[in-house]
Motif scaffolding. Structure first.
Motif, PDB file in Angstrom:
ATOM      1  N   LEU A 640       0.839  -1.193   0.000  1.00  9.85           N
ATOM      2  CA  LEU A 640       0.000   0.000   0.000  1.00  9.85           C
ATOM      3  C   LEU A 640       0.876   1.245   0.000  1.00  9.85           C
ATOM      4  O   LEU A 640       1.884   1.313   0.714  1.00  9.85           O
ATOM      5  N   ILE A 641       0.467   2.225  -0.796  1.00  8.18           N
ATOM      6  CA  ILE A 641       1.167   3.500  -0.843  1.00  8.18           C
ATOM      7  C   ILE A 641       0.147   4.614  -0.697  1.00  8.18           C
ATOM      8  O   ILE A 641      -1.055   4.404  -0.894  1.00  8.18           O
ATOM      9  N   SER A 642       0.625   5.777  -0.342  1.00  4.85           N
ATOM     10  CA  SER A 642      -0.237   6.953  -0.269  1.00  4.85           C
ATOM     11  C   SER A 642       0.236   7.933  -1.328  1.00  4.85           C
ATOM     12  O   SER A 642       1.397   8.361  -1.333  1.00  4.85           O
ATOM     13  N   GLY A 645      -3.206  11.941  -1.984  1.00  3.56           N
ATOM     14  CA  GLY A 645      -4.271  11.932  -0.989  1.00  3.56           C
ATOM     15  C   GLY A 645      -5.101  10.677  -0.957  1.00  3.56           C
ATOM     16  O   GLY A 645      -6.114  10.622  -0.250  1.00  3.56           O
ATOM     17  N   LYS A 646      -4.703   9.638  -1.699  1.00  2.00           N
ATOM     18  CA  LYS A 646      -5.478   8.404  -1.741  1.00  2.00           C
ATOM     19  C   LYS A 646      -4.595   7.198  -1.460  1.00  2.00           C
ATOM     20  O   LYS A 646      -3.411   7.178  -1.766  1.00  2.00           O
ATOM     21  N   VAL A 647      -5.220   6.193  -0.879  1.00  2.00           N
ATOM     22  CA  VAL A 647      -4.552   4.916  -0.653  1.00  2.00           C
ATOM     23  C   VAL A 647      -4.568   4.137  -1.963  1.00  2.00           C
ATOM     24  O   VAL A 647      -5.611   4.003  -2.602  1.00  2.00           O
ATOM     25  N   GLN A 648      -3.406   3.612  -2.361  1.00  2.00           N
ATOM     26  CA  GLN A 648      -3.343   2.862  -3.611  1.00  2.00           C
ATOM     27  C   GLN A 648      -2.492   1.624  -3.424  1.00  2.00           C
ATOM     28  O   GLN A 648      -1.629   1.559  -2.540  1.00  2.00           O
ATOM     29  N   LEU A 649      -2.733   0.621  -4.269  1.00  2.00           N
ATOM     30  CA  LEU A 649      -1.975  -0.623  -4.251  1.00  2.00           C
ATOM     31  C   LEU A 649      -0.929  -0.583  -5.346  1.00  2.00           C
ATOM     32  O   LEU A 649      -1.217  -0.204  -6.483  1.00  2.00           O
ATOM     33  N   LEU A 650       0.288  -0.965  -5.004  1.00  2.00           N
ATOM     34  CA  LEU A 650       1.376  -1.041  -5.978  1.00  2.00           C
ATOM     35  C   LEU A 650       1.856  -2.483  -6.060  1.00  2.00           C
ATOM     36  O   LEU A 650       2.278  -3.064  -5.055  1.00  2.00           O
ATOM     37  N   ALA A 718      -6.423  -3.309  -5.913  1.00  2.00           N
ATOM     38  CA  ALA A 718      -6.268  -2.016  -6.584  1.00  2.00           C
ATOM     39  C   ALA A 718      -7.530  -1.177  -6.504  1.00  2.00           C
ATOM     40  O   ALA A 718      -7.503   0.025  -6.793  1.00  2.00           O
ATOM     41  N   ALA A 719      -8.643  -1.784  -6.113  1.00  5.01           N
ATOM     42  CA  ALA A 719      -9.906  -1.042  -6.009  1.00  5.01           C
ATOM     43  C   ALA A 719      -9.971  -0.178  -4.764  1.00  5.01           C
ATOM     44  O   ALA A 719     -10.909   0.602  -4.604  1.00  5.01           O
ATOM     45  N   ILE A 720      -8.982  -0.273  -3.895  1.00  5.99           N
ATOM     46  CA  ILE A 720      -9.048   0.411  -2.609  1.00  5.99           C
ATOM     47  C   ILE A 720      -9.212   1.917  -2.764  1.00  5.99           C
ATOM     48  O   ILE A 720      -9.873   2.575  -1.963  1.00  5.99           O
ATOM     49  N   ARG A 721      -8.643   2.499  -3.826  1.00  4.41           N
ATOM     50  CA  ARG A 721      -8.672   3.960  -3.961  1.00  4.41           C
ATOM     51  C   ARG A 721     -10.027   4.505  -4.405  1.00  4.41           C
ATOM     52  O   ARG A 721     -10.234   5.715  -4.413  1.00  4.41           O
ATOM     53  N   PHE A 722     -10.947   3.626  -4.781  1.00  2.00           N
ATOM     54  CA  PHE A 722     -12.247   4.086  -5.258  1.00  2.00           C
ATOM     55  C   PHE A 722     -13.314   4.081  -4.159  1.00  2.00           C
ATOM     56  O   PHE A 722     -14.386   4.645  -4.341  1.00  2.00           O
ATOM     57  N   PHE A 723     -13.015   3.450  -3.041  1.00  2.00           N
ATOM     58  CA  PHE A 723     -14.006   3.344  -1.968  1.00  2.00           C
ATOM     59  C   PHE A 723     -13.811   4.468  -0.949  1.00  2.00           C
ATOM     60  O   PHE A 723     -12.689   4.924  -0.700  1.00  2.00           O
ATOM     61  N   ASP A 724     -14.911   4.886  -0.369  1.00  2.00           N
ATOM     62  CA  ASP A 724     -14.875   5.956   0.616  1.00  2.00           C
ATOM     63  C   ASP A 724     -14.322   5.445   1.947  1.00  2.00           C
ATOM     64  O   ASP A 724     -14.679   4.356   2.409  1.00  2.00           O
ATOM     65  N   ASN A 725     -13.451   6.273   2.549  1.00  2.00           N
ATOM     66  CA  ASN A 725     -12.929   5.992   3.885  1.00  2.00           C
ATOM     67  C   ASN A 725     -12.269   4.620   3.956  1.00  2.00           C
ATOM     68  O   ASN A 725     -12.453   3.866   4.918  1.00  2.00           O
ATOM     69  N   ALA A 726     -11.497   4.277   2.916  1.00  2.00           N
ATOM     70  CA  ALA A 726     -10.812   2.988   2.876  1.00  2.00           C
ATOM     71  C   ALA A 726      -9.630   2.981   3.841  1.00  2.00           C
ATOM     72  O   ALA A 726      -8.955   4.007   4.030  1.00  2.00           O
ATOM     73  N   ILE A 727      -9.369   1.840   4.451  1.00  2.00           N
ATOM     74  CA  ILE A 727      -8.276   1.722   5.411  1.00  2.00           C
ATOM     75  C   ILE A 727      -7.509   0.429   5.170  1.00  2.00           C
ATOM     76  O   ILE A 727      -7.959  -0.470   4.456  1.00  2.00           O
ATOM     77  N   GLY A 728      -6.329   0.357   5.795  1.00  2.00           N
ATOM     78  CA  GLY A 728      -5.575  -0.880   5.865  1.00  2.00           C
ATOM     79  C   GLY A 728      -5.495  -1.321   7.312  1.00  2.00           C
ATOM     80  O   GLY A 728      -5.471  -0.492   8.222  1.00  2.00           O
ATOM     81  N   VAL A 729      -5.468  -2.613   7.546  1.00  2.00           N
ATOM     82  CA  VAL A 729      -5.374  -3.157   8.898  1.00  2.00           C
ATOM     83  C   VAL A 729      -4.143  -4.043   8.979  1.00  2.00           C
ATOM     84  O   VAL A 729      -3.983  -4.971   8.178  1.00  2.00           O
ATOM     85  N   ASN A 730      -3.274  -3.732   9.934  1.00  2.00           N
ATOM     86  CA  ASN A 730      -2.048  -4.500  10.112  1.00  2.00           C
ATOM     87  C   ASN A 730      -2.363  -5.725  10.967  1.00  2.00           C
ATOM     88  O   ASN A 730      -2.619  -5.613  12.164  1.00  2.00           O
ATOM     89  N   VAL A 731      -2.381  -6.891  10.344  1.00  2.00           N
ATOM     90  CA  VAL A 731      -2.783  -8.122  11.020  1.00  2.00           C
ATOM     91  C   VAL A 731      -1.563  -8.997  11.271  1.00  2.00           C
ATOM     92  O   VAL A 731      -0.522  -8.839  10.625  1.00  2.00           O
ATOM     93  N   PRO A 732      -1.656  -9.933  12.206  1.00  2.00           N
ATOM     94  CA  PRO A 732      -0.532 -10.840  12.460  1.00  2.00           C
ATOM     95  C   PRO A 732      -0.289 -11.767  11.278  1.00  2.00           C
ATOM     96  O   PRO A 732      -1.155 -11.984  10.444  1.00  2.00           O
ATOM     97  N   ARG A 733       0.931 -12.303  11.258  1.00  2.00           N
ATOM     98  CA  ARG A 733       1.347 -13.155  10.143  1.00  2.00           C
ATOM     99  C   ARG A 733       0.459 -14.386  10.008  1.00  2.00           C
ATOM    100  O   ARG A 733       0.337 -14.952   8.912  1.00  2.00           O
TER     101      ARG A 733
END
Length: 851
Positions: A640-642, A645-650, A718-733
């Motif tokens: 994930l990158i910023s 102003g938007k969250v995007q997948l690379l 890659a759809a993350i940047r089109f949704f409102d108030n999208a977030i990432g969650v850091n989960v355990p391995r």
């Protein structure tokens, strides 16, 4: 690439052109007023024009302003070929513009086109193939696209009628067919009625059609309904029948009393559309005919005589557009009628057509079958874009590649400035320490009832030597991936009395086998839903032509376009609307879908992960991606990158070669995408309906039957940047446990993991939080070979790394600890005996096993 010409001020022509800097709405307004001929030429010159003409919003605007054209069908008497040519009459009615478009689809010598129907610029052609069965082709001649629809029976129906229409309620195109089951049709016998909805791939019966509804093959679509003229052979009574595609009901349009008293409508009665109104031909005799218009739809008193044409010398087949000469000795001639001059003008000689032909009215459109019929096989769907590549410079590349090239160019200049997401955009969750979202079973049930679990099930197990769906590989204790997934959900449903459904998105490669396997779960507490994702034609890398056009019409010519297709395919399957509308135990339907790969054993739904769902509901987050810290084993994973102003997948496939090592850095990019996604269902519906999910295209090169091809794919992340108030969650391995190779299979089958209620969990006896690194040689690549080389899976709780190469065979009850390397010499079989304990050792032969 050719150098660009310089403008007078010294800047490049691209910089000098400001047209594309205008807002899209303004560009649409301008392009929609350009004649169809010049639009087609623009599409073959400039990739930007090509992109605009494939936009659904432009297609709708252009169609609302498009003028009626002639559609010619040339018939080659020698080869039985059917070529379609488009011609447009200018506003003055004097000149003719003939485009260079040629649409050739049917090359079987025994084929015979027996009729056509049009709706919103799409044509439906009925083709009699080998005089045994009839096949329908829904096509767009402007875009060179078509879908083949076969009838559900193997005979030519007697006394049939068919037509194409569109339902504004469901936004689907439908094909209506009425036919008699008997050898001969009778006026007092009801006919059978069937509907084929584009995208579903099957016919369905809607019962009997009204008596006498089988009539003229001429039909017209207007006001959401199909209209056609019928004439009773018993009492010569006349009707205009209709079929409303929204409610799927038959009806009739009233005729005026004046028309009904005539009792005769000539040799070729037909209906049409004139000035946006329903029209019909009234022929009191063979020397003249009248054209009547229904000024107010459904009101019989509004029928008005619009034109009277005296002594035409022609048979009229379509009002105002197409006429044939009366004499069979004279060639067919196309004429136009000028109502102001009351004059018929022959125009056929302006086309220089020498072959036998037919002609019909047609309103061209840019509606793509790729948008209106997802899930169907769309033939030659990329052909018009391919012509752009052939006819112009490298500036005119395929739309998909344009996006890729622009994306890579952007990365090259901006990679150093890309940054990891700010901590405020990340949440952390740890299933080992965090408490559930609620300890109240009733509240837990409410949360679970809002959830749908969707597993991406389109992959085959070919990399592990299997021929069927990867999800049916046995991973532990005789259980397959699907067995474990169903067991997980069944445990939740049984324990909390909830109704969490399982949805499988298959590909055309896995669908048939999965359907058989799912029958085994019929008696469980899990409702399993299945739908197919889209399939696209592979592109020949050399010239970007569709692989099916190069003689590969079978499965090898097609591919599933990646898991980014999950959102539109879920919508097109009808499952999305069904889940949104579902009411379970007074809960207002499903709200979120959890999407994950079927081979990720860590992507489970349990009480600890309900914290994520609860957070999304409370904070109205439409999209959540689970990420986890990157290790050296995960350097290829998307991150994930910023940006802007938007969250995007690379993804690594989007990174130029010069920056790949930078992308792999675990210091600069510390997390990667697990492809575990939580997405709001209503948000998916909103974005898909607006065609707003413009995800970046990832080219995936392949080699099929010795031919280098390209697959253009998208990623769901890659759809993350089109949704409102999208977030990432850091989960355990532990949330990321994929099985991509037999080395992963060794991990999950060993004592490093335990199995309970379908959940594969890490054995707490291992103190090292990192899994051992395992490398197995090619002799272990196939699952069958892997299983045959182990009497039992070794104990690896204390293992740090294992490297195996050569012809190595393992006995039972073996223990591996520390760093172990086993390499058999070439041509020598190396057997590890039962009960062996190997710790921090390198073994190259039997002598290495002693001591």
């Amino acid at each position: 690439m050719k150098k660009q010409k310089k403008a007078s001020n010294g800047s490049s022509s691209r910089q000098a052109c400001r047209f594309f800097q205008l807002p899209d709405a303004v560009i649409f307004e301008i392009l929609s007023r350009i004649p169809i001929k010049y639009l087609l030429q623009c599409r073959c010159v400039c990739k930007r024009f090509l992109c605009f003409t494939y936009d659904p919003e432009f297609a709708r605007l252009h169609f609302s302003r498009s003028s009626t054209c002639f559609l010619f069908k040339n018939i080659s008497p020698r080869y039985g070929l059917y070529d379609f040519w488009l011609a447009q009459v200018e506003a003055k009615g004097a000149g003719i513009e003939v485009s260079n478009l040629k649409f050739t689809q049917y090359n079987a010598p025994t084929s015979c086109i027996v009729g056509k129907s049009a709706c919103n610029g799409l044509l439906c052609l009925a083709v009699l193939e080998q005089f045994q069965s009839r096949t329908f082709y829904v096509c767009n001649p402007v875009l060179d696209e078509f879908i083949r629809i076969r009838q559900p029976y193997q005979f030519v129906p007697r006394g049939d009628f068919w037509g194409l229409g569109y339902s504004t309620a469901t936004k689907q195109y439908k094909l209506l067919q009425i036919y008699y089951c008997l050898r001969y049709e009778w006026d007092n016998i009801p006919a059978m009625a069937e509907i084929y909805t584009l995208g579903t791939g099957s016919w369905r019966s809607i019962g009997n059609a009204p008596i006498g509804s089988v009539g003229s093959s001429s039909n017209v679509f207007l006001n959401g309904a199909l209209h056609w003229f019928t004439l009773s052979f018993v009492d010569r009574s006349e009707f205009i029948h209709s079929f409303d595609f929204n409610v799927e009901k038959f009806g009739t349009v009233p005729l005026s009393d004046h028309l009904r008293k005539k009792k005769k409508f000539g040799w070729h009665p037909s209906v049409g559309v004139l000035g946006g109104c329903l029209s019909m031909i009234h022929s009191p005799n063979h020397m003249s005919f009248d054209i009547w218009v229904m000024k107010e739809y459904g009101v019989k008193e509004s029928w008005t005589k619009q034109f009277v044409i005296q002594d035409p010398g022609y048979f009229c087949l379509q009002p105002m557009i197409m006429l044939y000469k009366n004499s069979p000795d004279e060639p067919a001639t196309v004429v136009c009628y000028d109502p102001k001059r009351k004059h018929l003008q022959e125009i056929t000689n302006m086309f220089h057509i020498h072959l036998p032909f037919q002609v019909a009215s047609y309103t061209p459109s840019f509606f793509s079958l790729g948008d209106v019929a997802k899930g169907e096989q769309i033939f030659r769907a990329l052909d018009s874009m391919t012509r752009s590549v052939k006819k112009s410079s490298s500036e005119a590349v395929i739309d998909h590649f344009t996006v890729v090239f622009q994306w890579k160019s952007w990365i090259t200049s901006n990679l150093t400035s890309l940054r990891f997401l700010k901590s405020v955009k990340m949440r952390k969750t740890d299933s080992s320490t965090s408490s559930p979202a609620t300890s109240d079973p009733a509240e837990t049930k409410k949360l679970l009832d809002k959830l749908v679990v969707l597993k991406l099930n389109g992959g085959l197990g070919t990399t592990m030597g299997c021929t069927g769906p990867k999800s049916v590989i046995e991973v532990r204790s005789g259980f397959t991936f699907l067995d474990l997934i169903v067991a997980q959900i069944q445990n939740l449903n049984t324990k909390y009395g909830c109704n969490v459904p399982l949805v499988l998105m298959n590909s055309f490669n896995t669908h048939d086998d999965t359907m058989k396997i799912v029958e085994l779960y019929a008696k469980t507490d899990v409702k399993v839903h299945i739908f197919n994702q889209s399939q696209y034609p592979r592109l020949v890398a050399e010239d970007f032509t569709p692989f099916p056009c190069k003689g590969q019409p079978g499965k090898d010519g097609w591919y599933p376009p990646g898991h980014g297709d999950v959102f539109p395919s879920l919508m097109n399957s009808g499952k999305l609307d069904a889940f949104i509308a579902e009411v379970v135990a007074a809960i207002n339907g499903k709200e979120y879908v959890f999407v994950a790969n079927s081979d990720n054993l860590g992507a489970i739904v349990d009480l600890s992960t309900l914290e994520i769902l609860n957070h999304l509901i409370q904070n109205k987050n439409e999209y959540c991606m689970e990420v986890t810290p990157k290790t050296l084993a995960d350097v290829k994973g998307g991150t994930l990158i910023s940006y802007d102003g938007k969250v995007q997948l690379l993804e690594i496939a989007q990174v130029p070669d010069a920056h790949v090592n930078e992308f792999k850095s675990i210091e600069k990019f510390k997390i990667f995408n697990t492809n575990n996604l939580w997405v709001n269902l209503k948000a998916i519906k909103r974005l898909v309906e607006a065609d707003a999910l413009k995800m970046e295209i990832i080219p995936n090169p392949k080699e099929v039957n010795g031919v280098k091809v390209l697959q253009l794919e998208t990623a769901a992340g890659a759809a993350i940047r089109f949704f409102d108030n999208a977030i990432g969650v850091n989960v355990p391995r532990s949330r990321f446990l994929p099985v991509k190779a037999t080395s992963d299979l060794l991990l999950v089958q060993s004592d490093l993991y335990t199995l309970a209620d379908g959940n594969v969990s890490r054995n707490t006896a291992r103190s090292n939080p990192v899994n051992p690194s395992i490398e197995l040689g090619p002799e272990f690549k196939k699952v069958s070979n892997f299983l045959s080389r182990f009497k039992s899976i070794p104990s690896i709780i204390g293992l740090d790394s294992l490297v195996v190469s050569g012809d190595v065979w393992f006995g039972a009850n073996i223990v591996l600890k520390g760093k172990v390397k086993i390499a058999a010499k070439e041509g020598v079989k190396l057997e590890i005996p039962d009960g062996a304990v190997i710790e921090n050792k390198e073994i190259n032969g039997p002598e290495g096993l002693s001591g």
